[in-house]
Design a protein around this motif. Sequence first.
Motif, PDB file in Angstrom:
ATOM      1  N   GLU A  11       0.898  -1.133   0.157  1.00 38.51           N
ATOM      2  CA  GLU A  11      -0.001   0.127   0.072  1.00 38.51           C
ATOM      3  C   GLU A  11       0.810   1.172   0.056  1.00 38.51           C
ATOM      4  OE1 GLU A  11      -2.534  -0.317   3.385  1.00 38.51           O
ATOM      5  OE2 GLU A  11      -3.965  -1.690   2.408  1.00 38.51           O
ATOM      6  N   ALA A  12       1.990   1.049   0.947  1.00 39.18           N
ATOM      7  CA  ALA A  12       2.813   2.431   0.635  1.00 39.18           C
ATOM      8  C   ALA A  12       3.653   2.579  -0.541  1.00 39.18           C
ATOM      9  CB  ALA A  12       3.899   2.258   1.857  1.00 39.18           C
ATOM     10  N   SER A  13       3.817   1.351  -1.218  1.00 41.56           N
ATOM     11  CA  SER A  13       4.565   1.657  -2.661  1.00 41.56           C
ATOM     12  C   SER A  13       3.478   2.090  -3.491  1.00 41.56           C
ATOM     13  CB  SER A  13       4.958   0.132  -2.983  1.00 41.56           C
ATOM     14  OG  SER A  13       5.576   0.300  -4.118  1.00 41.56           O
ATOM     15  N   SER A  14       2.529   1.709  -3.370  1.00 37.60           N
ATOM     16  CA  SER A  14       1.275   2.257  -4.494  1.00 37.60           C
ATOM     17  C   SER A  14       0.889   3.716  -4.173  1.00 37.60           C
ATOM     18  CB  SER A  14       0.068   1.347  -4.260  1.00 37.60           C
ATOM     19  OG  SER A  14      -1.131   1.846  -4.976  1.00 37.60           O
ATOM     20  N   SER A  15       0.699   3.974  -2.947  1.00 33.46           N
ATOM     21  CA  SER A  15       0.712   5.532  -2.650  1.00 33.46           C
ATOM     22  C   SER A  15       1.791   6.172  -3.264  1.00 33.46           C
ATOM     23  CB  SER A  15       0.612   5.476  -1.019  1.00 33.46           C
ATOM     24  OG  SER A  15       0.562   7.035  -0.655  1.00 33.46           O
ATOM     25  N   SER A  16       3.210   5.840  -2.993  1.00 34.54           N
ATOM     26  CA  SER A  16       4.254   6.502  -3.387  1.00 34.54           C
ATOM     27  C   SER A  16       4.130   6.634  -5.035  1.00 34.54           C
ATOM     28  CB  SER A  16       5.510   5.941  -2.766  1.00 34.54           C
ATOM     29  OG  SER A  16       6.770   6.654  -3.369  1.00 34.54           O
ATOM     30  N   GLN A  17       3.703   5.940  -5.603  1.00 38.13           N
ATOM     31  CA  GLN A  17       3.466   5.920  -7.183  1.00 38.13           C
ATOM     32  C   GLN A  17       2.507   6.792  -7.452  1.00 38.13           C
ATOM     33  OE1 GLN A  17       3.128   1.670  -8.482  1.00 38.13           O
ATOM     34  NE2 GLN A  17       5.224   0.947  -7.629  1.00 38.13           N
ATOM     35  N   ASP A  18       1.437   6.640  -6.773  1.00 44.52           N
ATOM     36  CA  ASP A  18       0.382   7.870  -7.177  1.00 44.52           C
ATOM     37  C   ASP A  18       0.824   9.201  -6.892  1.00 44.52           C
ATOM     38  OD1 ASP A  18      -1.400   5.801  -7.706  1.00 44.52           O
ATOM     39  OD2 ASP A  18      -2.322   5.442  -5.757  1.00 44.52           O
ATOM     40  N   HIS A  19       1.622   9.490  -5.975  1.00 42.10           N
ATOM     41  CA  HIS A  19       2.067  10.760  -5.403  1.00 42.10           C
ATOM     42  C   HIS A  19       2.968  11.142  -6.700  1.00 42.10           C
ATOM     43  CE1 HIS A  19       1.212  10.119  -0.916  1.00 42.10           C
ATOM     44  NE2 HIS A  19       0.151  10.163  -1.596  1.00 42.10           N
ATOM     45  N   LYS A  20       3.728  10.242  -7.182  1.00 40.67           N
ATOM     46  CA  LYS A  20       4.709  10.737  -8.180  1.00 40.67           C
ATOM     47  C   LYS A  20       4.330  11.029  -9.401  1.00 40.67           C
ATOM     48  CE  LYS A  20       8.966   8.859 -10.632  1.00 40.67           C
ATOM     49  NZ  LYS A  20       9.651   7.683 -10.979  1.00 40.67           N
ATOM     50  N   ARG A  21       3.091  10.277 -10.026  1.00 41.39           N
ATOM     51  CA  ARG A  21       2.325  10.413 -11.187  1.00 41.39           C
ATOM     52  C   ARG A  21       1.321  11.644 -10.882  1.00 41.39           C
ATOM     53  NH1 ARG A  21       0.495   5.408 -10.893  1.00 41.39           N
ATOM     54  NH2 ARG A  21      -1.655   5.631  -9.819  1.00 41.39           N
ATOM     55  N   TRP A  22       0.838  12.024  -9.654  1.00 40.11           N
ATOM     56  CA  TRP A  22       0.023  13.165  -9.569  1.00 40.11           C
ATOM     57  C   TRP A  22       1.164  14.480  -9.534  1.00 40.11           C
ATOM     58  CZ3 TRP A  22      -2.655  11.325  -4.684  1.00 40.11           C
ATOM     59  CH2 TRP A  22      -3.760  10.527  -4.872  1.00 40.11           C
ATOM     60  N   ILE A  23       2.262  14.318  -9.138  1.00 35.83           N
ATOM     61  CA  ILE A  23       3.188  15.540  -9.201  1.00 35.83           C
ATOM     62  C   ILE A  23       3.706  15.655 -10.647  1.00 35.83           C
ATOM     63  CG2 ILE A  23       5.454  16.214  -8.844  1.00 35.83           C
ATOM     64  CD1 ILE A  23       5.363  14.848  -6.092  1.00 35.83           C
ATOM     65  N   GLU A  24       3.785  14.681 -11.650  1.00 36.50           N
ATOM     66  CA  GLU A  24       3.984  14.748 -12.875  1.00 36.50           C
ATOM     67  C   GLU A  24       2.921  15.520 -13.773  1.00 36.50           C
ATOM     68  OE1 GLU A  24       5.067  10.928 -13.888  1.00 36.50           O
ATOM     69  OE2 GLU A  24       7.116  10.855 -13.340  1.00 36.50           O
ATOM     70  N   ALA A  25       1.735  15.046 -13.429  1.00 36.85           N
ATOM     71  CA  ALA A  25       0.551  15.686 -13.759  1.00 36.85           C
ATOM     72  C   ALA A  25       0.501  16.962 -13.774  1.00 36.85           C
ATOM     73  CB  ALA A  25      -0.688  14.727 -13.394  1.00 36.85           C
ATOM     74  N   GLN A  26       0.750  17.419 -12.419  1.00 32.82           N
ATOM     75  CA  GLN A  26       0.502  18.868 -12.058  1.00 32.82           C
ATOM     76  C   GLN A  26       1.536  19.649 -12.710  1.00 32.82           C
ATOM     77  OE1 GLN A  26       0.812  18.757  -7.828  1.00 32.82           O
ATOM     78  NE2 GLN A  26      -1.362  19.164  -7.486  1.00 32.82           N
ATOM     79  N   ASP A  27       2.795  19.241 -12.725  1.00 36.39           N
ATOM     80  CA  ASP A  27       3.819  19.995 -13.632  1.00 36.39           C
ATOM     81  C   ASP A  27       3.494  19.904 -15.207  1.00 36.39           C
ATOM     82  OD1 ASP A  27       5.293  20.023 -11.219  1.00 36.39           O
ATOM     83  OD2 ASP A  27       6.579  18.326 -11.793  1.00 36.39           O
ATOM     84  N   THR A  28       2.782  19.179 -15.563  1.00 32.22           N
ATOM     85  CA  THR A  28       2.306  19.062 -16.996  1.00 32.22           C
ATOM     86  C   THR A  28       1.252  20.242 -17.381  1.00 32.22           C
ATOM     87  OG1 THR A  28       2.975  16.862 -17.409  1.00 32.22           O
ATOM     88  CG2 THR A  28       1.468  17.989 -19.077  1.00 32.22           C
ATOM     89  N   LEU A  29       0.432  20.189 -16.386  1.00 33.38           N
ATOM     90  CA  LEU A  29      -0.788  20.918 -16.574  1.00 33.38           C
ATOM     91  C   LEU A  29      -0.649  22.531 -16.255  1.00 33.38           C
ATOM     92  CD1 LEU A  29      -3.612  18.720 -14.880  1.00 33.38           C
ATOM     93  CD2 LEU A  29      -3.584  19.234 -17.348  1.00 33.38           C
ATOM     94  N   ARG A  30       0.331  22.447 -15.105  1.00 34.63           N
ATOM     95  CA  ARG A  30       0.816  23.843 -14.600  1.00 34.63           C
ATOM     96  C   ARG A  30       1.355  24.761 -16.034  1.00 34.63           C
ATOM     97  NH1 ARG A  30       3.120  22.786 -10.253  1.00 34.63           N
ATOM     98  NH2 ARG A  30       5.076  22.525 -10.937  1.00 34.63           N
TER      99      ARG A  30
END
Length: 221
Positions: A11-30
């Motif tokens: 669960e911790a690994s999955s959460s970390s991957q989600d956060h990384k994916r979200w950061i990348e998405a934010q950077d792209t949309l910004r």
Amino acid sequence: MEKLFETEAEEASSSSQDHKRWIEAQDTLRTRLITKDDFAWKLPKTTSREKAEELEEVEMLRYVGGVDVSFSKEDPTVACGTLVVLDIQNLQVVYEDFAIVTIAVPYVPGFLAFREAPILLELLQRMKKKDASPFYPQLLMVDGNGILHPRGFGLACHLGVLADLPTIGIGKNLHHVDGLTYSRVRQLLEAKENSTRDFITLTGCSGHIWGALLLEAFNHG
């Protein structure tokens, strides 16, 4: 017990991957974020009949939308997203819609958009397909932060970019960004020069303007 540890690690690994994916998405949309006023409409500030006639051919701001998401107290995975559009010329509600959905994405500070934006975007898209599309909002007020956000890209920005709409983020909580702590904002509020103002511009230590503080909301919040 060993299986429990394995589950927690997964669960911790999955959460970390989600956060990384979200950061990348934010950077792209910004990169698509527009922070300067470039909308076609004008604010209605007519003071005379002559002036009103001059502005007949100019698109004026008339339809303002508001969106929010509420969660069930009994089941936090059940949410209700709401869209309301107001005609500011007569303060009448011209459109309202809601959707009750089940959300699997947990709340993570700084990533609210990945939990709520899909619901709100669907409501906006649904409105475009209905007969009410002439009332589609020219401006959207969002229950969430805009650029006053740890990564400079809160829910209001996220939704505005995806929906291609000007948005105003109405945050209930103050993010500590660029020196704008609660104590610093309180100092601004108590400053003599601000005693008669309705709002205070939130300017960070860098000199950048991040938003505005509505004094009535602050005093009662």
